[in-house]
Design a protein around this motif. Structure first.
Motif, mmCIF file in Angstrom:
data_model
loop_
_atom_site.group_PDB
_atom_site.id
_atom_site.type_symbol
_atom_site.label_atom_id
_atom_site.label_comp_id
_atom_site.label_asym_id
_atom_site.label_seq_id
_atom_site.Cartn_x
_atom_site.Cartn_y
_atom_site.Cartn_z
ATOM 1 N N LYS A 27 0.824 -1.269 0.080
ATOM 2 C CA LYS A 27 -0.027 -0.002 -0.065
ATOM 3 C C LYS A 27 1.115 1.468 -0.106
ATOM 4 O O LYS A 27 0.653 2.289 -0.621
ATOM 5 C CB LYS A 27 -0.786 -0.129 1.135
ATOM 6 C CG LYS A 27 -2.003 -0.991 1.208
ATOM 7 C CD LYS A 27 -2.785 -1.036 2.346
ATOM 8 C CE LYS A 27 -4.018 -1.921 2.373
ATOM 9 N NZ LYS A 27 -4.756 -1.976 3.494
ATOM 10 N N LEU A 28 1.780 1.423 0.999
ATOM 11 C CA LEU A 28 2.906 2.269 0.874
ATOM 12 C C LEU A 28 3.498 2.453 -0.548
ATOM 13 O O LEU A 28 3.772 3.731 -0.796
ATOM 14 C CB LEU A 28 3.957 2.061 1.980
ATOM 15 C CG LEU A 28 3.146 2.641 3.326
ATOM 16 C CD1 LEU A 28 4.157 2.148 4.454
ATOM 17 C CD2 LEU A 28 2.598 3.861 3.610
ATOM 18 N N ASN A 29 3.826 1.515 -0.943
ATOM 19 C CA ASN A 29 4.770 1.607 -2.239
ATOM 20 C C ASN A 29 3.865 2.285 -3.373
ATOM 21 O O ASN A 29 4.228 2.970 -4.161
ATOM 22 C CB ASN A 29 5.036 0.176 -2.640
ATOM 23 C CG ASN A 29 6.196 0.148 -3.913
ATOM 24 O OD1 ASN A 29 6.950 1.285 -3.924
ATOM 25 N ND2 ASN A 29 6.375 -1.056 -4.754
ATOM 26 N N ASP A 30 2.394 1.789 -3.484
ATOM 27 C CA ASP A 30 1.570 2.214 -4.272
ATOM 28 C C ASP A 30 1.317 3.875 -4.157
ATOM 29 O O ASP A 30 1.282 4.526 -5.090
ATOM 30 C CB ASP A 30 0.074 1.427 -4.280
ATOM 31 C CG ASP A 30 0.200 0.017 -4.775
ATOM 32 O OD1 ASP A 30 1.223 -0.160 -5.560
ATOM 33 O OD2 ASP A 30 -0.718 -0.935 -4.382
ATOM 34 N N LYS A 31 1.205 4.163 -2.846
ATOM 35 C CA LYS A 31 1.202 5.575 -2.562
ATOM 36 C C LYS A 31 2.349 6.423 -3.141
ATOM 37 O O LYS A 31 2.174 7.548 -3.635
ATOM 38 C CB LYS A 31 0.931 5.859 -1.129
ATOM 39 C CG LYS A 31 -0.725 5.613 -0.581
ATOM 40 C CD LYS A 31 -0.832 5.777 0.788
ATOM 41 C CE LYS A 31 -2.247 5.271 1.320
ATOM 42 N NZ LYS A 31 -2.358 5.692 2.781
ATOM 43 N N HIS A 32 3.534 5.815 -2.849
ATOM 44 C CA HIS A 32 4.538 6.268 -3.249
ATOM 45 C C HIS A 32 4.731 6.389 -4.719
ATOM 46 O O HIS A 32 5.126 7.738 -5.412
ATOM 47 C CB HIS A 32 5.872 5.657 -2.844
ATOM 48 C CG HIS A 32 7.139 6.101 -3.204
ATOM 49 N ND1 HIS A 32 7.634 5.744 -4.311
ATOM 50 C CD2 HIS A 32 7.858 7.217 -2.554
ATOM 51 C CE1 HIS A 32 8.695 6.449 -4.414
ATOM 52 N NE2 HIS A 32 9.178 7.290 -3.535
ATOM 53 N N THR A 33 4.270 5.880 -5.545
ATOM 54 C CA THR A 33 4.247 5.510 -6.795
ATOM 55 C C THR A 33 3.292 6.728 -7.474
ATOM 56 O O THR A 33 3.750 7.719 -8.331
ATOM 57 C CB THR A 33 4.044 4.343 -7.415
ATOM 58 O OG1 THR A 33 4.701 3.461 -7.054
ATOM 59 C CG2 THR A 33 4.076 4.491 -9.091
ATOM 60 N N LYS A 34 2.202 6.655 -6.837
ATOM 61 C CA LYS A 34 1.191 7.809 -7.132
ATOM 62 C C LYS A 34 1.645 9.282 -6.985
ATOM 63 O O LYS A 34 1.593 10.001 -7.533
ATOM 64 C CB LYS A 34 -0.081 7.342 -6.553
ATOM 65 C CG LYS A 34 -1.157 8.681 -6.924
ATOM 66 C CD LYS A 34 -2.576 8.148 -6.563
ATOM 67 C CE LYS A 34 -3.541 9.248 -6.946
ATOM 68 N NZ LYS A 34 -3.288 10.230 -7.790
ATOM 69 N N LEU A 35 2.298 9.626 -5.580
ATOM 70 C CA LEU A 35 2.797 10.538 -5.223
ATOM 71 C C LEU A 35 3.876 11.126 -6.169
ATOM 72 O O LEU A 35 4.031 12.384 -6.501
ATOM 73 C CB LEU A 35 3.147 10.685 -3.733
ATOM 74 C CG LEU A 35 2.019 10.649 -2.823
ATOM 75 C CD1 LEU A 35 2.631 10.351 -1.268
ATOM 76 C CD2 LEU A 35 1.063 11.983 -2.840
ATOM 77 N N LYS A 36 4.855 10.295 -6.442
ATOM 78 C CA LYS A 36 5.706 10.316 -7.302
ATOM 79 C C LYS A 36 5.263 10.803 -8.638
ATOM 80 O O LYS A 36 6.075 12.111 -9.309
ATOM 81 C CB LYS A 36 6.634 9.424 -7.661
ATOM 82 C CG LYS A 36 8.068 9.688 -8.219
ATOM 83 C CD LYS A 36 9.120 8.494 -8.223
ATOM 84 C CE LYS A 36 10.276 8.760 -8.874
ATOM 85 N NZ LYS A 36 11.227 7.891 -8.865
ATOM 86 N N SER A 37 4.148 10.233 -9.130
ATOM 87 C CA SER A 37 3.806 10.793 -10.569
ATOM 88 C C SER A 37 3.157 11.838 -10.462
ATOM 89 O O SER A 37 3.335 13.007 -11.459
ATOM 90 C CB SER A 37 2.811 9.375 -11.106
ATOM 91 O OG SER A 37 1.982 9.783 -12.355
#
Length: 148
Positions: A27-37
């Motif tokens: 979940k944190l990795n998905d959030k990180h990817t979305k925030l980075k995008s």
């Protein structure tokens, strides 16, 4: 036997704990990817805005300089007329007197504006140049910003 049960409970506990941690990690990795995008998209938007602002700034400098130059030219013309170095002539016809007596009008000289009318002429000329430069600035702004 107790040791085996204890070990089994500890293994099950660790298994659940690892499952819970890996789920949180995903979940944190998905959030990180979305925030980075989202961040990269915002950086691109900001760069575009900076380019547009710089373009508008250049247009503003161009038109302000042209307006300042036009006003200075009009002021110089006004000073030249005031000093007598140049004259403002008006295309006009003076009515000829009905009788042949001499009038107080010097017909050998071209008609010129009186002092107040001459100043009004220069004020109107300056206002005309100002309006022209404002119009050109708005037109350039429209074609730069609105016609994309």
């Amino acid at each position: 036997m107790n040791l085996e049960k204890l070990l089994l409970v500890v293994c099950l506990g660790l298994t659940f704990w690892l499952y819970w941690v890996s789920d949180d990690y995903d979940k944190l990795n998905d959030k990180h990817t979305k925030l980075k995008s989202d961040f990269n998209e915002q950086v691109a938007i900001n760069e575009d805005y900076e380019k547009r602002i710089e373009s508008l700034h250049e247009l503003d400098i161009k038109h302000t300089t042209e307006l300042t130059n036009a006003k200075a030219e009009i002021d110089k013309l006004r000073d030249d007329v005031r000093s007598g170095a140049k004259r403002v002539y008006v295309k006009a016809k003076c009515p000829s007197p009905e009788n042949s007596s001499t009038s107080g009008v010097d017909v050998g000289r071209s008609p010129t504006l009186e002092g107040d009318a001459e100043q009004d002429y220069f004020n109107l000329l300056k206002q005309l140049k100002t309006l022209e430069k404002q119009f050109l600035g708005l037109r350039d702004y429209y074609y730069t910003e609105c016609k994309k």
